[in-house]
Motif scaffolding. Structure first.
Motif, PDB file in Angstrom:
ATOM      1  N   ASP A  21      65.723  19.633  55.989  1.00  0.00           N
ATOM      2  CA  ASP A  21      66.875  20.368  55.443  1.00  0.00           C
ATOM      3  C   ASP A  21      67.931  19.439  54.853  1.00  0.00           C
ATOM      4  O   ASP A  21      68.717  19.846  53.995  1.00  0.00           O
ATOM      5  N   VAL A  22      67.983  18.211  55.353  1.00  0.00           N
ATOM      6  CA  VAL A  22      68.938  17.240  54.793  1.00  0.00           C
ATOM      7  C   VAL A  22      68.170  16.082  54.152  1.00  0.00           C
ATOM      8  O   VAL A  22      68.655  14.954  54.098  1.00  0.00           O
ATOM      9  N   ARG A  23      66.983  16.401  53.666  1.00  0.00           N
ATOM     10  CA  ARG A  23      66.129  15.431  52.956  1.00  0.00           C
ATOM     11  C   ARG A  23      65.872  14.190  53.807  1.00  0.00           C
ATOM     12  O   ARG A  23      65.863  13.063  53.317  1.00  0.00           O
ATOM     13  N   ALA A  62      66.739  10.629  52.126  1.00  0.00           N
ATOM     14  CA  ALA A  62      67.995  10.553  51.359  1.00  0.00           C
ATOM     15  C   ALA A  62      68.962   9.519  51.917  1.00  0.00           C
ATOM     16  O   ALA A  62      70.142   9.532  51.583  1.00  0.00           O
ATOM     17  N   ALA A  64      71.291   7.319  54.666  1.00  0.00           N
ATOM     18  CA  ALA A  64      72.150   7.666  55.798  1.00  0.00           C
ATOM     19  C   ALA A  64      72.708   9.069  55.619  1.00  0.00           C
ATOM     20  O   ALA A  64      73.037   9.480  54.500  1.00  0.00           O
ATOM     21  N   ALA A  66      75.327  11.546  55.334  1.00  0.00           N
ATOM     22  CA  ALA A  66      76.722  11.367  54.922  1.00  0.00           C
ATOM     23  C   ALA A  66      77.680  11.951  55.954  1.00  0.00           C
ATOM     24  O   ALA A  66      78.743  11.367  56.210  1.00  0.00           O
ATOM     25  N   ARG A 167      70.434   5.465  39.806  1.00  0.00           N
ATOM     26  CA  ARG A 167      69.118   5.962  40.238  1.00  0.00           C
ATOM     27  C   ARG A 167      68.086   5.506  39.213  1.00  0.00           C
ATOM     28  O   ARG A 167      68.390   5.385  38.030  1.00  0.00           O
TER      29      ARG A 167
HETATM   30  N1  COA Z   1      73.357  13.035  53.988  1.00  0.00           N
HETATM   31  C1  COA Z   1      73.605  14.299  54.403  1.00  0.00           C
HETATM   32  N2  COA Z   1      73.118  15.391  53.811  1.00  0.00           N
HETATM   33  C2  COA Z   1      72.330  15.195  52.749  1.00  0.00           C
HETATM   34  C3  COA Z   1      72.016  13.921  52.259  1.00  0.00           C
HETATM   35  C4  COA Z   1      72.581  12.803  52.926  1.00  0.00           C
HETATM   36  N3  COA Z   1      72.334  11.539  52.558  1.00  0.00           N
HETATM   37  N4  COA Z   1      71.222  14.054  51.189  1.00  0.00           N
HETATM   38  C5  COA Z   1      71.026  15.372  51.034  1.00  0.00           C
HETATM   39  N5  COA Z   1      71.700  16.071  51.958  1.00  0.00           N
HETATM   40  C6  COA Z   1      71.775  17.516  52.132  1.00  0.00           C
HETATM   41  C7  COA Z   1      72.588  18.157  51.043  1.00  0.00           C
HETATM   42  O1  COA Z   1      73.976  18.099  51.329  1.00  0.00           O
HETATM   43  C8  COA Z   1      72.044  19.577  51.050  1.00  0.00           C
HETATM   44  O2  COA Z   1      72.644  20.285  52.109  1.00  0.00           O
HETATM   45  P1  COA Z   1      72.978  21.881  51.926  1.00  0.00           P
HETATM   46  O3  COA Z   1      71.627  22.541  51.848  1.00  0.00           O
HETATM   47  O4  COA Z   1      73.716  22.207  53.177  1.00  0.00           O
HETATM   48  O5  COA Z   1      73.789  22.008  50.672  1.00  0.00           O
HETATM   49  C9  COA Z   1      70.569  19.365  51.407  1.00  0.00           C
HETATM   50  O6  COA Z   1      70.486  18.074  51.995  1.00  0.00           O
HETATM   51  C10 COA Z   1      69.664  19.397  50.217  1.00  0.00           C
HETATM   52  O7  COA Z   1      70.208  18.506  49.241  1.00  0.00           O
HETATM   53  P2  COA Z   1      70.053  18.773  47.668  1.00  0.00           P
HETATM   54  O8  COA Z   1      70.883  17.753  46.960  1.00  0.00           O
HETATM   55  O9  COA Z   1      70.310  20.226  47.374  1.00  0.00           O
HETATM   56  O10 COA Z   1      68.489  18.486  47.515  1.00  0.00           O
HETATM   57  P3  COA Z   1      67.673  18.003  46.252  1.00  0.00           P
HETATM   58  O11 COA Z   1      66.249  18.092  46.666  1.00  0.00           O
HETATM   59  O12 COA Z   1      68.119  18.701  45.027  1.00  0.00           O
HETATM   60  O13 COA Z   1      68.069  16.449  46.070  1.00  0.00           O
HETATM   61  C11 COA Z   1      68.480  14.178  46.844  1.00  0.00           C
HETATM   62  C12 COA Z   1      67.674  15.495  47.021  1.00  0.00           C
HETATM   63  C13 COA Z   1      68.090  13.249  47.971  1.00  0.00           C
HETATM   64  C14 COA Z   1      68.153  13.547  45.489  1.00  0.00           C
HETATM   65  C15 COA Z   1      70.011  14.505  46.902  1.00  0.00           C
HETATM   66  O14 COA Z   1      70.248  15.315  48.032  1.00  0.00           O
HETATM   67  C16 COA Z   1      70.895  13.284  47.009  1.00  0.00           C
HETATM   68  O15 COA Z   1      71.100  12.606  46.024  1.00  0.00           O
HETATM   69  N6  COA Z   1      71.449  13.031  48.218  1.00  0.00           N
HETATM   70  C17 COA Z   1      72.422  11.948  48.410  1.00  0.00           C
HETATM   71  C18 COA Z   1      71.693  10.661  48.705  1.00  0.00           C
HETATM   72  C19 COA Z   1      72.658   9.525  48.910  1.00  0.00           C
HETATM   73  O16 COA Z   1      73.645   9.342  48.230  1.00  0.00           O
HETATM   74  N7  COA Z   1      72.308   8.688  49.908  1.00  0.00           N
HETATM   75  C20 COA Z   1      73.017   7.488  50.199  1.00  0.00           C
HETATM   76  C21 COA Z   1      73.582   7.564  51.574  1.00  0.00           C
HETATM   77  S1  COA Z   1      74.271   5.989  52.003  1.00  0.00           S
END
Ligand code: COA
Length: 260
Positions: A21-23, A62, A64, A66, A167
């Motif tokens: 759910d949070v990738r 995804a 750490a 956040a 990216r």
């Molecule tokens: N921490 C916490 N939650 C995260 C997360 C992270 N690193 N990455 C994704 N999620 C959560 C999103 O907030 C979302 O939650 P929601 O359903 O409550 O809105 C859920 O996971 C799905 O994310 P979403 O962006 O809708 O999925 P996607 O499949 O379209 O994209 C990614 C996937 C990984 C490309 C995108 O989520 C992303 O870029 N995440 C940030 C990664 C990041 O910056 N990581 C560095 C951390 S130091």
């Protein structure tokens, strides 16, 4: 263990990050489970000769979490250093596992997820997978993963990608040897099976020694140290029961015991 799923299929162990759910973002619990698993596997390979690490659902990892990172901002400096050290220990334990680790990357591998890619020995990525060391975009740095990432992609690419946080696609990851095969998503598993078959044909102790050899030679201080490391490694393997069996099997034109 529920943030991490493990499954055995003979000599192959499949390890799956399980927060889809949070990738599959890392939180303290997942870091603890991965570290504990790596420690157990290092202490006792238990017949495991290859590990496949993947992520449940749409994405590999995804990085750490956040929300977790935000909450640890309330910690004291000492607690923050302790927390970061735990993450660092996890990456090191994975990096030094005595069995080959194959990464299976679909979707995204961002931040610590790309760091996890860097501590795999072999990485197979889907052609539409996306990578990034995006930490600066969040105002932080790719710190604990940096030794492993720089060892894989080199200083020049690290300077570009750590500083921009951009990216990049699987094709670029392949070009800088962060990943070793890029295939259509529906061919990930069969490609991994081919790597596993190669690994199972090699001597398990020799493969573990080869993994240590790469690390020790890469970290050798000078040519003299490197020469000593290589001579000891070769002598150790030649004299071993496994080395003797491998050489005998070759001369007798049969498969060695470990490959049956
Ligand atoms: N921490 C916490 N939650 C995260 C997360 C992270 N690193 N990455 C994704 N999620 C959560 C999103 O907030 C979302 O939650 P929601 O359903 O409550 O809105 C859920 O996971 C799905 O994310 P979403 O962006 O809708 O999925 P996607 O499949 O379209 O994209 C990614 C996937 C990984 C490309 C995108 O989520 C992303 O870029 N995440 C940030 C990664 C990041 O910056 N990581 C560095 C951390 S130091």
């Amino acid at each position: 263990m529920n943030l991490l799923l493990t499954r055995r299929d003979g000599p192959v162990e499949y390890v799956t990050l399980n927060r889809p759910d949070v990738r599959n973002a890392f939180n303290a619990g997942m870091i603890a489970e991965l570290t504990a698993w790596a420690a157990a596997r290092s202490a006792s390979p238990d017949g495991v000769r290859a590990v496949v690490i993947g992520g449940a659902g749409k994405s590999f990892c995804a990085g750490a979490d956040a929300a977790w990172l935000k909450s640890v901002a309330q910690y004291s400096e000492i607690e923050n250093v302790r927390d970061a050290t735990l993450a660092s220990q996890m990456f090191r334990a994975l990096d030094e596992l005595p069995v080959p680790v194959i990464g299976r990357v679909q979707g995204a591998a961002i931040g610590g997820g790309a760091g996890l890619v860097a501590v795999c020995d072999i990485v197979v990525a889907a052609e539409d997978a996306v990578f990034g060391f995006t930490e600066v975009k969040l105002g932080i740095v790719p710190a604990v993963i940096s030794p492993f990432v720089i060892a894989k992609i080199g200083v020049s690419a690290a300077r570009e990608l750590f500083l921009t946080g951009a990216r990049f696609p699987a094709a670029r990851a392949y070009k800088m040897d962060l990943v070793h095969a890029v295939v259509p998503g529906n061919e990930l598993d069969e490609t991994i099976e081919r790597y596993v078959a190669e690994i199972l044909a090699g001597g398990p102790e020799a493969i573990a020694a080869a993994k240590t050899l790469v690390r020790d030679v890469a970290n050798a201080r000078n040519a003299g140290d490197a020469a000593a490391i290589t001579a000891n490694a070769l002598a150790g393997r030649r004299a071993s029961a496994e080395g003797q069996e491998g050489l005998r099997a070759f001369l007798e034109k049969r498969k060695p015991g470990w490959a049956k």
